[in-house]
Design a protein around this motif. Sequence first.
Motif, PDB file in Angstrom:
ATOM      1  N   ALA A  49     -10.843 -43.203 -46.880  1.00  0.00           N
ATOM      2  CA  ALA A  49     -12.040 -42.515 -46.191  1.00  0.00           C
ATOM      3  C   ALA A  49     -11.381 -41.783 -45.150  1.00  0.00           C
ATOM      4  CB  ALA A  49     -12.851 -43.687 -45.937  1.00  0.00           C
ATOM      5  N   TYR A  50     -10.216 -41.937 -44.477  1.00  0.00           N
ATOM      6  CA  TYR A  50      -9.924 -41.102 -43.223  1.00  0.00           C
ATOM      7  C   TYR A  50      -8.226 -40.748 -43.531  1.00  0.00           C
ATOM      8  CZ  TYR A  50     -13.694 -43.130 -41.102  1.00  0.00           C
ATOM      9  OH  TYR A  50     -15.202 -43.311 -40.573  1.00  0.00           O
ATOM     10  N   PRO A  51      -8.138 -40.040 -44.516  1.00  0.00           N
ATOM     11  CA  PRO A  51      -6.682 -39.302 -45.087  1.00  0.00           C
ATOM     12  C   PRO A  51      -5.944 -38.720 -43.851  1.00  0.00           C
ATOM     13  CG  PRO A  51      -8.278 -38.038 -46.072  1.00  0.00           C
ATOM     14  CD  PRO A  51      -8.933 -39.159 -45.237  1.00  0.00           C
ATOM     15  N   GLY A  56      -0.508 -46.183 -40.628  1.00  0.00           N
ATOM     16  CA  GLY A  56      -0.038 -47.423 -39.736  1.00  0.00           C
ATOM     17  C   GLY A  56      -1.136 -47.666 -38.843  1.00  0.00           C
ATOM     18  N   THR A  57      -1.739 -46.605 -38.554  1.00  0.00           N
ATOM     19  CA  THR A  57      -2.741 -46.614 -37.307  1.00  0.00           C
ATOM     20  C   THR A  57      -4.029 -47.206 -38.156  1.00  0.00           C
ATOM     21  OG1 THR A  57      -2.118 -44.575 -36.549  1.00  0.00           O
ATOM     22  CG2 THR A  57      -4.339 -45.295 -36.009  1.00  0.00           C
ATOM     23  N   VAL A  58      -4.290 -46.686 -39.375  1.00  0.00           N
ATOM     24  CA  VAL A  58      -5.578 -47.520 -40.122  1.00  0.00           C
ATOM     25  C   VAL A  58      -5.184 -49.058 -40.148  1.00  0.00           C
ATOM     26  CG1 VAL A  58      -6.515 -47.890 -42.118  1.00  0.00           C
ATOM     27  CG2 VAL A  58      -6.205 -45.597 -41.361  1.00  0.00           C
ATOM     28  N   GLU A  59      -3.922 -49.494 -40.436  1.00  0.00           N
ATOM     29  CA  GLU A  59      -3.801 -50.976 -40.681  1.00  0.00           C
ATOM     30  C   GLU A  59      -3.877 -51.652 -39.397  1.00  0.00           C
ATOM     31  OE1 GLU A  59      -0.332 -53.876 -42.527  1.00  0.00           O
ATOM     32  OE2 GLU A  59      -0.315 -51.614 -43.120  1.00  0.00           O
ATOM     33  N   ALA A  60      -3.279 -51.137 -38.267  1.00  0.00           N
ATOM     34  CA  ALA A  60      -3.628 -51.637 -36.826  1.00  0.00           C
ATOM     35  C   ALA A  60      -4.880 -51.930 -36.576  1.00  0.00           C
ATOM     36  CB  ALA A  60      -2.588 -50.597 -35.941  1.00  0.00           C
ATOM     37  N   ARG A  85     -16.299 -52.194 -37.766  1.00  0.00           N
ATOM     38  CA  ARG A  85     -15.814 -52.084 -36.325  1.00  0.00           C
ATOM     39  C   ARG A  85     -14.597 -51.219 -36.403  1.00  0.00           C
ATOM     40  NH1 ARG A  85     -14.943 -56.852 -32.271  1.00  0.00           N
ATOM     41  NH2 ARG A  85     -17.010 -56.470 -32.039  1.00  0.00           N
ATOM     42  N   SER A  86     -13.973 -51.052 -37.569  1.00  0.00           N
ATOM     43  CA  SER A  86     -12.633 -50.397 -38.067  1.00  0.00           C
ATOM     44  C   SER A  86     -13.280 -48.897 -38.126  1.00  0.00           C
ATOM     45  CB  SER A  86     -12.012 -50.925 -39.180  1.00  0.00           C
ATOM     46  OG  SER A  86     -11.343 -52.177 -38.939  1.00  0.00           O
ATOM     47  N   ARG A  87     -14.163 -48.878 -39.114  1.00  0.00           N
ATOM     48  CA  ARG A  87     -14.648 -47.435 -39.321  1.00  0.00           C
ATOM     49  C   ARG A  87     -15.346 -46.862 -37.939  1.00  0.00           C
ATOM     50  NH1 ARG A  87     -15.785 -45.909 -44.232  1.00  0.00           N
ATOM     51  NH2 ARG A  87     -15.609 -47.364 -46.016  1.00  0.00           N
ATOM     52  N   LYS A  88     -15.728 -47.503 -37.212  1.00  0.00           N
ATOM     53  CA  LYS A  88     -16.472 -46.863 -35.978  1.00  0.00           C
ATOM     54  C   LYS A  88     -15.123 -46.343 -34.964  1.00  0.00           C
ATOM     55  CE  LYS A  88     -20.090 -48.099 -33.045  1.00  0.00           C
ATOM     56  NZ  LYS A  88     -20.645 -49.225 -32.208  1.00  0.00           N
ATOM     57  N   LEU A  90     -12.094 -45.559 -36.016  1.00  0.00           N
ATOM     58  CA  LEU A  90     -11.478 -44.500 -36.650  1.00  0.00           C
ATOM     59  C   LEU A  90     -12.336 -43.080 -36.614  1.00  0.00           C
ATOM     60  CD1 LEU A  90      -9.855 -46.256 -39.884  1.00  0.00           C
ATOM     61  CD2 LEU A  90      -8.589 -45.416 -37.758  1.00  0.00           C
ATOM     62  N   ALA A  91     -13.339 -43.254 -36.751  1.00  0.00           N
ATOM     63  CA  ALA A  91     -14.501 -42.117 -36.876  1.00  0.00           C
ATOM     64  C   ALA A  91     -14.314 -41.670 -35.303  1.00  0.00           C
ATOM     65  CB  ALA A  91     -15.789 -42.754 -37.079  1.00  0.00           C
ATOM     66  N   ALA A  92     -14.280 -42.284 -34.422  1.00  0.00           N
ATOM     67  CA  ALA A  92     -14.345 -41.975 -32.978  1.00  0.00           C
ATOM     68  C   ALA A  92     -12.883 -41.158 -32.790  1.00  0.00           C
ATOM     69  CB  ALA A  92     -14.311 -43.082 -31.821  1.00  0.00           C
ATOM     70  N   ALA A  93     -11.638 -41.724 -33.249  1.00  0.00           N
ATOM     71  CA  ALA A  93     -10.464 -41.094 -33.137  1.00  0.00           C
ATOM     72  C   ALA A  93     -10.496 -39.658 -33.777  1.00  0.00           C
ATOM     73  CB  ALA A  93      -9.377 -42.079 -33.751  1.00  0.00           C
ATOM     74  N   VAL A  94     -11.092 -39.462 -34.834  1.00  0.00           N
ATOM     75  CA  VAL A  94     -11.050 -38.104 -35.546  1.00  0.00           C
ATOM     76  C   VAL A  94     -12.238 -37.388 -35.075  1.00  0.00           C
ATOM     77  CG1 VAL A  94      -9.576 -39.050 -37.532  1.00  0.00           C
ATOM     78  CG2 VAL A  94     -12.146 -38.983 -37.702  1.00  0.00           C
ATOM     79  N   GLY A  95     -13.285 -37.916 -34.446  1.00  0.00           N
ATOM     80  CA  GLY A  95     -14.292 -37.385 -33.961  1.00  0.00           C
ATOM     81  C   GLY A  95     -15.401 -36.745 -34.786  1.00  0.00           C
ATOM     82  N   SER A  96     -15.668 -37.926 -35.853  1.00  0.00           N
ATOM     83  CA  SER A  96     -16.534 -37.633 -36.816  1.00  0.00           C
ATOM     84  C   SER A  96     -17.472 -38.957 -36.845  1.00  0.00           C
ATOM     85  CB  SER A  96     -15.883 -37.516 -38.064  1.00  0.00           C
ATOM     86  OG  SER A  96     -15.522 -38.893 -38.641  1.00  0.00           O
TER      87      SER A  96
END
Length: 105
Positions: A49-51, A56-60, A85-88, A90-96
């Motif tokens: 979902a977040y290529p 490593g960031t996704v796993e952490a 929680r992870s999706r939220k 990661l979405a914040a990290a990529v700005g989507s």
Amino acid sequence: MAPATLQGAERTEASPFMEDPGARTTEQWSPTPEELASLRTTVARLKAAYPEVDAGTVEATVRAAYDSFRQARVRKYVPILAERRSRKTLAAAVGSAPDVVGDAR
């Protein structure tokens, strides 16, 4: 009349009556086999979902989300809560906006 006192009873910081017997006492989260399988599935789904995010960031991020629920008494819902929680995060990290799986609004 003098107030009654308890002889031999000492006050401590943590009362044994206030402790949660079902809570995990270790600082490090140790997943059950089912949680470990769910963690792997979640990591794979979020990598897809977040290529643009490092693997490593996704796993952490997923491990941190699971770790935040380490003392949850009801373990059944931990995988879905950790994934949300992870999706939220990661979405914040990529700005989507987070992709919500299975949410029929």
